[in-house]
Design a protein around this motif. Structure first.
Motif, short mmCIF file in Angstrom:
data_model
loop_
_atom_site.label_atom_id
_atom_site.label_comp_id
_atom_site.label_asym_id
_atom_site.label_seq_id
_atom_site.Cartn_x
_atom_site.Cartn_y
_atom_site.Cartn_z
N TYR A 21 24.92 81.67 30.02
CA TYR A 21 25.08 80.56 29.08
C TYR A 21 24.47 80.91 27.72
N TYR A 22 25.05 80.31 26.71
CA TYR A 22 24.49 80.38 25.36
C TYR A 22 24.50 78.96 24.78
N ARG B 176 22.88 76.61 21.26
CA ARG B 176 22.10 76.44 20.06
C ARG B 176 22.25 75.00 19.60
N THR C 204 17.61 78.01 20.20
CA THR C 204 18.72 78.91 20.49
C THR C 204 18.39 79.63 21.79
N ARG C 205 19.26 79.57 22.77
CA ARG C 205 18.91 80.08 24.09
C ARG C 205 20.05 80.85 24.73
N TRP C 206 19.69 82.00 25.32
CA TRP C 206 20.53 82.72 26.26
C TRP C 206 19.93 82.54 27.65
N GLU D 38 14.87 82.73 24.33
CA GLU D 38 15.00 81.59 23.43
C GLU D 38 14.29 81.85 22.11
#
Length: 841
Positions: free
Chosen positions: A540-541, A543, A577-579, A601
């Protein structure tokens, strides 16, 4: 004091319910008489035709019954008399005149008890002699279920199965053949007919979590009043009713064979509506049960024909149904007529042991014979009626899928339970019906994003309100909310499983925040692996704006309501903002999920961007402003800064009891670790736990009918940033759902360490019946509950009280949905009123 604008809203809310009720239900009353003598007939059965619902007359033959609307057809029955029906078009005193049927009563020696007591005593005594012989058997079962929506047939399904019964081990069922109308979805084609079955000769009969003493229970003579009505053709006709309405019991008629002193027929109604777990209903379900018995080897009496009728309005509540009727669009009345014919009993045969060597409660043969070859021979003995045959033919052509209709819930009353795995029908992908993708991905694939989640049901302040039809899931949906940081957050999202197949779920979102002028976006994918579909991976991505502290009760859309009323935000916010990459496994028997995730993040602070509210657009001289906005601080608090930087962490989560937030028993254990060597700005570890427990009891109306418990606790080690602190939820304006401190408003407790315990004990109508308000309690869906909570936080960033928060309260349930609560905070000696929705399962 509640804000005036909230009181205005609440007044209109109650007014709407009152108006709906004034047009909805009608009280019908009358008396049942002997047509020849004119004498009243005590304890006659009054039934609403087309519904498994009615009432029992009193000792003077009078009855009182609440019906949804007029006209209705009522049917009066009394043992020894021919039934009579009346079409009721307007409210007014009714008179049923029943014609007696010639029945002979033998001379009996009267010793103070009705002769039926002696007869039933002998039935119970003789049962003890043969009952051990019937504890293990095999039998062939032909089942037909006809589902009605109002007066129309909505679906028909049939099955032929072999049933294996062991008193100590339970039931096993092997499906041999099935047939159904074309509108029955695959998930409802294979059904466990045994789950709908019962044996009225058993000591105890369980229905939806309540245990009813059978008419031949060793204590039945103490629990029931038996009355001999007549004797004809070597059969005794006996009426039965509970001696007290405080305990679950049966009302109806029994037929006992003379000489054998054995039940040959029983027709019974529960003395209360039943509330199945996991299904919202307007006023529970009504049941009518009928069974015929025959003698088999060694004198054992076993059922040979079973008939049942179940009715109710499903997928709705008492409150929401009143609104639907006000709008002229009530939920359809669902009615399920079922028959099971049993033949070929074999007692204590070796095949019973073979059946229980398999763990599955329902086994589907991999190559089931076709219906024409195997089952139509049975149908010849029990043909469809003309109406059923016509409906079967019509539903094979143009039809509305049954899964999209609320009445389908009666076909799903006994779907697979814990420890019961139903193998897939040959030729179908087992993952296409009920998979980890559809259950968990469509709920949690956007876990990294905030806001309203398009679940399998819509929520309001943390409570499930209405089920979303499956056809409406996986569509493009809007995303909209307001707060003091985003100002207006608007965009859209799509998620579903039809792009890359049923084993892969996809998610996309995007939009704009007008406050700080940033675009938000997200994309995610989850795939399940293996033939059993228990392993999964996801990437998942995300922001966008994220709440600084989590809440298990409220979404950002819920937060919009108080914000627009100038009552401040519930949340603080930051930009993230996260992966996220994850892998996990679902355990079949424990309905549990283990997930390991890697998070990368970047966090930054956001500032307050707006003070807009409903009051800010009103003129200072307007009536609304003077009475609702004047003398109030209309400035929102600042949004506090966070610890900014890059964060990398590993997360391990164990969900015991599955991922369904409405599960009866659910435990979530989570651990997160972050360190500088991973490229993170902070070194810390977090442990969090939450236990939800729901218990339903069947000990009578004066005992708690259900109990809810929630335990939350967590601890942080190291330099835990404030955006990773734990939370104990508060009430939101006047709404305080279960799991929140009801005397704490609009701002939760947050800290590195936290612990909280929430509980409620809920009663139904017993207290109101004791006060003589029983019929009003049923009509208005009344109930009451005691509730309480205790908890505190440590390692505080802000400055809430450091001592234990402890509260105790009382709530009144209206319309079987809305709770009006008064809660006293014991550590501060202050009280608060609040509202909440009744928690459903």
């Amino acid at each position: 004091m509640f804000p005036p604008i909230v009181m205005v809203w609440f007044a209109f809310f109650l007014l709407g319910y009152s108006a709906a009720d004034s047009q909805a239900e009608v009280v019908v009353q009358g008396v049942v008489l002997d047509a020849e003598t004119g004498e009243t007939l005590p304890r006659a059965n009054i039934e609403v035709m087309g519904q498994a619902w009615g009432t029992i007359g009193n000792d003077k033959g009078a009855f009182r019954l609440v019906v949804d609307a007029l006209p209705v057809t009522l049917r009066a029955t009394h043992i020894g008399y021919a039934p009579a029906e009346l079409l009721v078009a307007k409210a007014g005193p009714l008179k049923f005149r029943l014609q007696p049927i010639p029945l002979e009563v033998e001379g009996q020696i009267i010793d103070g008890d009705d002769p039926a007591v002696r007869i039933m005593g002998e039935v119970i005594r003789r049962k003890r002699a043969w009952a051990p012989l019937a504890h293990r058997y095999r039998v062939e079962a032909h089942t037909r279920q006809v589902l009605y929506s109002n007066q129309y047939i909505a679906a028909i399904r049939e099955s032929l199965a072999e049933l294996y019964r062991d008193r100590d081990k339970g039931l096993r069922e092997q499906l041999k053949a099935k047939k159904h109308t074309a509108n029955v979805s695959a998930s409802m084609q294979v059904f466990a007919a045994a789950k709908y079955l019962f044996n009225l000769y058993d000591d105890e009969i369980a229905l939806h979590g309540q245990t009813f003493l059978g008419p031949t229970h060793p204590q039945a003579l103490k629990h029931y009043s038996f009355q001999l009505v007549g004797h004809k053709d070597d059969h005794y006709f006996i009426s039965i009713q509970p001696k007290t309405s405080a305990l679950p019991g049966w009302t109806g008629a029994l037929v006992v064979q003379d000489g054998e002193y054995a039940l040959v027929e029983a027709q019974l109604w529960p003395n209360r509506r039943l509330h199945p777990a996991g299904f919202a209903t307007e006023n529970g379900l009504g049941y009518r049960l009928k069974q015929h018995f025959a003698r088999f080897a060694h004198g054992a009496w076993l059922p040979v024909e079973t008939e049942y009728e179940i009715e109710g309005r499903l997928g709705t509540t008492t409150g929401s149904e009143r609104i639907r009727r006000l709008r002229g669009a009530p939920t359809p009345q669902a009615r399920l007529l079922g028959w099971t014919w049993l033949r070929g009993y074999e007692l204590d045969v070796p095949s019973i042991d073979y059946a229980f060597a398999i763990e599955q409660a329902l086994l589907v043969e991999p190559h089931s014979p076709t219906w024409d070859k195997f089952l139509d021979k049975r149908r010849a003995d029990h043909p469809l009626t003309r109406r059923e045959a016509q409906a079967f033919a019509d539903l094979q052509q143009g039809f509305k899928p049954l899964a999209e209709q609320a009445v389908s819930a009666l076909y799903r009353l006994h779907e697979r339970r814990i420890g019961e795995e139903v193998p897939a029908v040959i030729g179908e992908d087992p993952l296409a019906q009920k998979t980890l993708v559809n259950d968990e991905l469509l709920r949690d694939v956007v876990a990294g994003a905030t806001g309203v989640h398009l679940d399998t049901s819509l929520t309001f302040f943390g409570q499930h309100v209405v089920e979303i039809p499956s056809a409406a899931r996986g569509k493009l949906t809007p995303e909209l909310w307001v707060n003091r940081v985003d100002a207006l957050h608007f965009g859209a999202r799509w998620r579903g499983t039809n792009l890359l197949g049923q084993r892969t779920g996809l998610y996309f979102k995007g939009g704009y925040n007008t406050g700080h002028g940033r675009f938000f976006a997200g994309v995610g994918s989850k795939r399940i692996w293996g033939t059993d579909g228990r392993s999964f991976t996801g990437l998942y991505y995300q922001r966008g704006t994220a709440p600084r502290y989590p809440s298990s009760l409220y979404t950002l859309a819920d937060n919009s309501y108080p914000f627009l009323l100038s009552l401040d935000d519930y949340f603080d916010f930051y930009w993230r903002t996260r992966w996220r990459a994850e892998a996990g496994y679902r355990f079949a028997q424990q309905r549990s999920v283990l997930t390991l995730a890697f998070n990368r993040e970047r966090h930054s602070s956001l500032r307050k961007e707006t003070d807009f509210s409903f009051c800010s657009v009103q003129s200072n001289s307007s009536y609304v402003y003077k009475h609702l906005c004047a003398d109030r601080d209309l400035t929102y608090r600042d949004n506090p800064p966070i610890s900014a930087g890059r964060m990398t962490s590993l997360e391990l989560v164990l969900d015991l009891g599955g991922l369904d937030p409405k599960a009866w028993h659910r435990t979530r254990l989570a651990a997160e670790y972050s360190d500088e060597w991973m490229g993170s700005f902070a070194r810390f570890a977090r442990l969090d736990a939450r236990l939800d427990w729901h218990v339903e009891r069947a000990r009578g109306r004066f005992w708690p009918a259900e109990s809810n418990y929630r335990l939350q606790a967590g601890a942080g080690l190291g330099r835990v940033p404030i955006q990773r602190h734990g939370t104990l939820d508060a009430g939101l304006v006047i709404v305080a759902p279960f799991g929140a401190f009801k005397t704490l408003r609009n701002r939760p407790y947050t800290g590195r360490h936290y612990a909280g315990f929430f509980w409620e004990q809920r009663w139904r109508t017993g207290l109101f019946e004791r006060l003589g308000l029983g019929w009003r309690a049923h009509r208005w869906g009344l109930g009451w509950a005691l509730h309480g909570a205790a908890g505190r936080v440590w390692g505080l960033v802000e400055d809430p009280p450091t001592r234990l928060h402890h509260e105790l309260g009382l709530s009144l349930t209206l319309l079987d949905y809305l709770n009006v609560e008064y809660t006293r905070r014991l550590d501060r000696q202050e009280g608060h009123w609040s509202l909440s929705a009744k928690k459903t399962f």
